[in-house]
Design a protein around this motif. Structure first.
Motif, PDB file in Angstrom:
ATOM      1  N   ASP A   1      33.945  55.026  47.638  1.00  0.00           N
ATOM      2  CA  ASP A   1      32.607  54.687  46.847  1.00  0.00           C
ATOM      3  C   ASP A   1      33.058  54.199  45.645  1.00  0.00           C
ATOM      4  O   ASP A   1      32.541  54.491  44.624  1.00  0.00           O
ATOM      5  N   VAL A   2      34.031  53.232  45.383  1.00  0.00           N
ATOM      6  CA  VAL A   2      34.467  52.873  44.298  1.00  0.00           C
ATOM      7  C   VAL A   2      34.831  51.302  44.487  1.00  0.00           C
ATOM      8  O   VAL A   2      35.279  50.804  45.266  1.00  0.00           O
ATOM      9  N   LEU A   3      34.315  50.298  43.394  1.00  0.00           N
ATOM     10  CA  LEU A   3      34.327  48.949  43.528  1.00  0.00           C
ATOM     11  C   LEU A   3      35.453  48.408  43.080  1.00  0.00           C
ATOM     12  O   LEU A   3      36.020  48.720  42.405  1.00  0.00           O
ATOM     13  N   ALA A   4      36.047  47.449  43.926  1.00  0.00           N
ATOM     14  CA  ALA A   4      37.193  46.764  43.815  1.00  0.00           C
ATOM     15  C   ALA A   4      36.843  45.711  42.611  1.00  0.00           C
ATOM     16  O   ALA A   4      35.891  45.150  42.557  1.00  0.00           O
ATOM     17  N   GLU A   5      37.700  45.643  41.705  1.00  0.00           N
ATOM     18  CA  GLU A   5      37.316  44.719  40.358  1.00  0.00           C
ATOM     19  C   GLU A   5      38.877  43.831  40.119  1.00  0.00           C
ATOM     20  O   GLU A   5      39.948  44.170  40.092  1.00  0.00           O
ATOM     21  N   ASP A   6      38.377  42.819  39.843  1.00  0.00           N
ATOM     22  CA  ASP A   6      39.527  41.856  39.561  1.00  0.00           C
ATOM     23  C   ASP A   6      39.856  41.821  38.132  1.00  0.00           C
ATOM     24  O   ASP A   6      39.639  41.175  37.250  1.00  0.00           O
ATOM     25  N   ILE A   7      40.925  42.848  37.993  1.00  0.00           N
ATOM     26  CA  ILE A   7      41.231  43.219  36.542  1.00  0.00           C
ATOM     27  C   ILE A   7      42.856  42.837  36.719  1.00  0.00           C
ATOM     28  O   ILE A   7      43.633  43.209  37.506  1.00  0.00           O
ATOM     29  N   PRO A   8      43.288  42.176  35.698  1.00  0.00           N
ATOM     30  CA  PRO A   8      44.499  41.766  35.835  1.00  0.00           C
ATOM     31  C   PRO A   8      45.759  43.114  35.640  1.00  0.00           C
ATOM     32  O   PRO A   8      45.412  44.040  34.947  1.00  0.00           O
ATOM     33  N   LEU A   9      46.721  42.762  36.335  1.00  0.00           N
ATOM     34  CA  LEU A   9      47.780  43.769  36.368  1.00  0.00           C
ATOM     35  C   LEU A   9      48.968  43.263  36.254  1.00  0.00           C
ATOM     36  O   LEU A   9      49.336  42.013  36.680  1.00  0.00           O
ATOM     37  N   GLU A  10      49.961  44.123  35.419  1.00  0.00           N
ATOM     38  CA  GLU A  10      51.139  43.562  34.983  1.00  0.00           C
ATOM     39  C   GLU A  10      52.353  44.165  36.204  1.00  0.00           C
ATOM     40  O   GLU A  10      52.494  45.352  36.092  1.00  0.00           O
ATOM     41  N   ILE A  11      52.621  43.486  37.325  1.00  0.00           N
ATOM     42  CA  ILE A  11      53.330  44.064  38.462  1.00  0.00           C
ATOM     43  C   ILE A  11      54.908  44.077  37.990  1.00  0.00           C
ATOM     44  O   ILE A  11      55.222  42.752  37.852  1.00  0.00           O
ATOM     45  N   CYS A  12      55.541  45.068  38.124  1.00  0.00           N
ATOM     46  CA  CYS A  12      57.038  44.947  37.912  1.00  0.00           C
ATOM     47  C   CYS A  12      57.905  44.915  39.096  1.00  0.00           C
ATOM     48  O   CYS A  12      58.960  44.359  39.038  1.00  0.00           O
ATOM     49  N   TYR A  13      57.375  45.487  40.174  1.00  0.00           N
ATOM     50  CA  TYR A  13      57.933  45.680  41.542  1.00  0.00           C
ATOM     51  C   TYR A  13      56.833  45.793  42.572  1.00  0.00           C
ATOM     52  O   TYR A  13      55.979  46.503  42.183  1.00  0.00           O
ATOM     53  N   GLU A  14      56.997  44.830  43.781  1.00  0.00           N
ATOM     54  CA  GLU A  14      56.142  45.162  44.631  1.00  0.00           C
ATOM     55  C   GLU A  14      56.832  44.656  46.038  1.00  0.00           C
ATOM     56  O   GLU A  14      57.350  43.954  46.127  1.00  0.00           O
ATOM     57  N   ASP A  15      56.630  45.586  47.021  1.00  0.00           N
ATOM     58  CA  ASP A  15      56.667  45.285  48.409  1.00  0.00           C
ATOM     59  C   ASP A  15      55.841  45.917  49.275  1.00  0.00           C
ATOM     60  O   ASP A  15      54.633  46.255  48.722  1.00  0.00           O
ATOM     61  N   SER A  16      56.043  45.944  50.775  1.00  0.00           N
ATOM     62  CA  SER A  16      55.002  46.524  51.520  1.00  0.00           C
ATOM     63  C   SER A  16      54.796  48.050  51.435  1.00  0.00           C
ATOM     64  O   SER A  16      53.794  48.583  52.046  1.00  0.00           O
ATOM     65  N   ASP A  17      55.597  48.717  50.872  1.00  0.00           N
ATOM     66  CA  ASP A  17      55.683  50.046  50.844  1.00  0.00           C
ATOM     67  C   ASP A  17      55.422  50.703  49.364  1.00  0.00           C
ATOM     68  O   ASP A  17      54.574  51.741  49.174  1.00  0.00           O
ATOM     69  N   VAL A  18      55.944  49.912  48.297  1.00  0.00           N
ATOM     70  CA  VAL A  18      55.630  50.488  46.839  1.00  0.00           C
ATOM     71  C   VAL A  18      55.137  49.514  45.952  1.00  0.00           C
ATOM     72  O   VAL A  18      55.710  48.213  45.979  1.00  0.00           O
ATOM     73  N   LEU A  19      54.399  49.843  44.946  1.00  0.00           N
ATOM     74  CA  LEU A  19      53.997  48.828  43.762  1.00  0.00           C
ATOM     75  C   LEU A  19      54.256  49.688  42.633  1.00  0.00           C
ATOM     76  O   LEU A  19      53.734  50.943  42.219  1.00  0.00           O
ATOM     77  N   VAL A  20      54.905  49.156  41.592  1.00  0.00           N
ATOM     78  CA  VAL A  20      55.087  49.636  40.402  1.00  0.00           C
ATOM     79  C   VAL A  20      54.598  48.547  39.316  1.00  0.00           C
ATOM     80  O   VAL A  20      54.788  47.476  39.455  1.00  0.00           O
ATOM     81  N   LEU A  21      53.539  49.224  38.211  1.00  0.00           N
ATOM     82  CA  LEU A  21      53.275  48.280  37.436  1.00  0.00           C
ATOM     83  C   LEU A  21      53.187  49.074  36.005  1.00  0.00           C
ATOM     84  O   LEU A  21      53.459  50.187  35.833  1.00  0.00           O
ATOM     85  N   ASN A  22      53.137  48.000  35.019  1.00  0.00           N
ATOM     86  CA  ASN A  22      52.896  48.413  33.762  1.00  0.00           C
ATOM     87  C   ASN A  22      51.536  48.515  33.203  1.00  0.00           C
ATOM     88  O   ASN A  22      50.795  47.660  32.848  1.00  0.00           O
ATOM     89  N   LYS A  23      51.131  49.815  33.035  1.00  0.00           N
ATOM     90  CA  LYS A  23      49.883  50.288  32.900  1.00  0.00           C
ATOM     91  C   LYS A  23      49.789  50.136  31.237  1.00  0.00           C
ATOM     92  O   LYS A  23      50.472  50.733  30.397  1.00  0.00           O
ATOM     93  N   PRO A  24      48.693  49.316  30.807  1.00  0.00           N
ATOM     94  CA  PRO A  24      48.182  49.016  29.350  1.00  0.00           C
ATOM     95  C   PRO A  24      47.621  50.501  28.903  1.00  0.00           C
ATOM     96  O   PRO A  24      47.249  51.278  29.498  1.00  0.00           O
ATOM     97  N   ARG A  25      47.820  50.487  27.551  1.00  0.00           N
ATOM     98  CA  ARG A  25      47.313  51.653  26.855  1.00  0.00           C
ATOM     99  C   ARG A  25      45.614  51.591  26.848  1.00  0.00           C
ATOM    100  O   ARG A  25      45.177  50.467  26.916  1.00  0.00           O
ATOM    101  N   GLY A  26      44.929  52.599  26.906  1.00  0.00           N
ATOM    102  CA  GLY A  26      43.424  52.738  27.134  1.00  0.00           C
ATOM    103  C   GLY A  26      42.923  52.499  28.541  1.00  0.00           C
ATOM    104  O   GLY A  26      41.601  52.531  28.806  1.00  0.00           O
ATOM    105  N   MET A  27      43.984  52.131  29.439  1.00  0.00           N
ATOM    106  CA  MET A  27      43.290  51.875  31.038  1.00  0.00           C
ATOM    107  C   MET A  27      43.447  53.340  31.529  1.00  0.00           C
ATOM    108  O   MET A  27      44.401  54.304  31.698  1.00  0.00           O
TER     109      MET A  27
END
Length: 305
Positions: free
Chosen positions: A72-98
């Motif tokens: 019960d949480v809405l998907a939102e089109d919020i930009p993500l800085e992706i550093c690595y991604e494949d079918s198993d793992v996603l690694v991102l650079n989370k901004p301050r304040g998020m």
């Protein structure tokens, strides 16, 4: 439904049943575990126990984890800085304040809202309805690398690596005061602060082992720039440990001085290096990201003092 089994070791012995189980997986909140116990989904040596039951060494715990509820949480089109991604793992650079996951007062704009939009159905359900794919987390005002599990295989593997302390996690921090020695090791157990429930503290009786290594990178007139490497991953570990030796993080609203002379809101802390073994290929992956502009601006201001 999935069933998880664990044998209580010396580290967990003496803990309340709900707290011991919640500590097994970063995605299992204590409230959620208490719901499982009330629904007779948790067994200690085959018997149902109360959430306040103190577990003992050698006891076998079985946990019947229900299927993922409809989120019960809405998907939102919020930009993500992706550093690595494949079918198993996603690694991102989370901004301050998020904020990482939804909570009262933060129902939208969180990392989870962004992940639901970006990954669609490709997220591990082990973390529950508010934490899909979340294997570990970093505080709202801490920036840097965060890994996400896109399926249950990846989630289990990454959680085990966290437990085994085989994941590399290095942070950059700016602390109050001058640290005169080049290197340091802080080995002090961390637990909930008995006087202030929102804070953690060094707790020698009820705390869990916590180990932080630090190295001085640069000294300023009234502050020090350091690199921290974690052996363990307790809540607020670096923030609590640095405060415990008299060098709280600049800007830290919980553990720093009441007066903020630098105008830096939120702790000056950045997760700069993350290394792990890929759950499927078993290859070692190591990623690095530089601190954000606000962090660099603070260093410039300190150099100019």
């Amino acid at each position: 439904m999935q069933t998880y089994c664990v044998t209580i070791n010396e580290e967990l012995a003496g803990e309340r049943l709900d707290k011991a189980i919640a500590g097994l997986d970063p995605g299992w909140s204590r409230v959620r575990v208490q719901e499982w116990i009330s629904a007779n989904r948790v067994f200690v040596n085959g018997k149902v126990r109360k959430e306040s039951y103190r577990v003992k060494v050698g006891e076998n715990i079985e946990i019947d984890v229900p299927e993922l509820e409809e989120l019960d949480v809405l998907a939102e089109d919020i930009p993500l800085e992706i550093c690595y991604e494949d079918s198993d793992v996603l690694v991102l650079n989370k901004p301050r304040g998020m904020v990482v996951h939804p909570a009262p007062g933060h129902a939208s704009g969180t990392l989870v809202n962004a992940l639901l939009f970006h990954c669609k159905e490709d997220l591990s359900g082990i973390g529950g309805v508010a934490r899909p794919g979340i294997v570990h987390r970093i505080d709202k005002d801490t920036s840097g690398l965060l890994m996400i599990a896109k399926n249950d295989l990846a989630h289990h593997s990454l959680v085990e690596q966290l437990k085994e302390h085989s994941i590399t996690r290095e942070y950059l921090a700016i602390v109050h005061g001058t640290i005169h020695h080049e290197h340091g090791l802080i080995d002090a157990p961390i637990g909930r602060d008995p006087k202030e429930r929102k804070r953690m503290a060094v707790e020698h009786k009820r705390g869990k082992q916590a180990i932080t290594h630090f190295t001085v990178i640069e000294r300023f007139t009234k502050a020090t720039y350091i690199k921290c490497k974690l052996e363990t991953g307790r809540t607020h570990q670096i923030r609590v440990h640095m405060k415990s030796i008299g060098h709280p993080l600049i800007g830290d609203p919980l553990y720093g001085p009441a007066k903020n002379n630098y105008g830096f809101e939120g702790q000056a802390l950045h997760a700069t290096v993350l290394g792990f073994t890929h759950p499927r290929t078993q290859k070692r992956i190591e990623l690095k990201v530089e601190p954000p502009d606000a962090f660099l601006d603070l260093m410039k201001k300190l150099r100019d003092e």
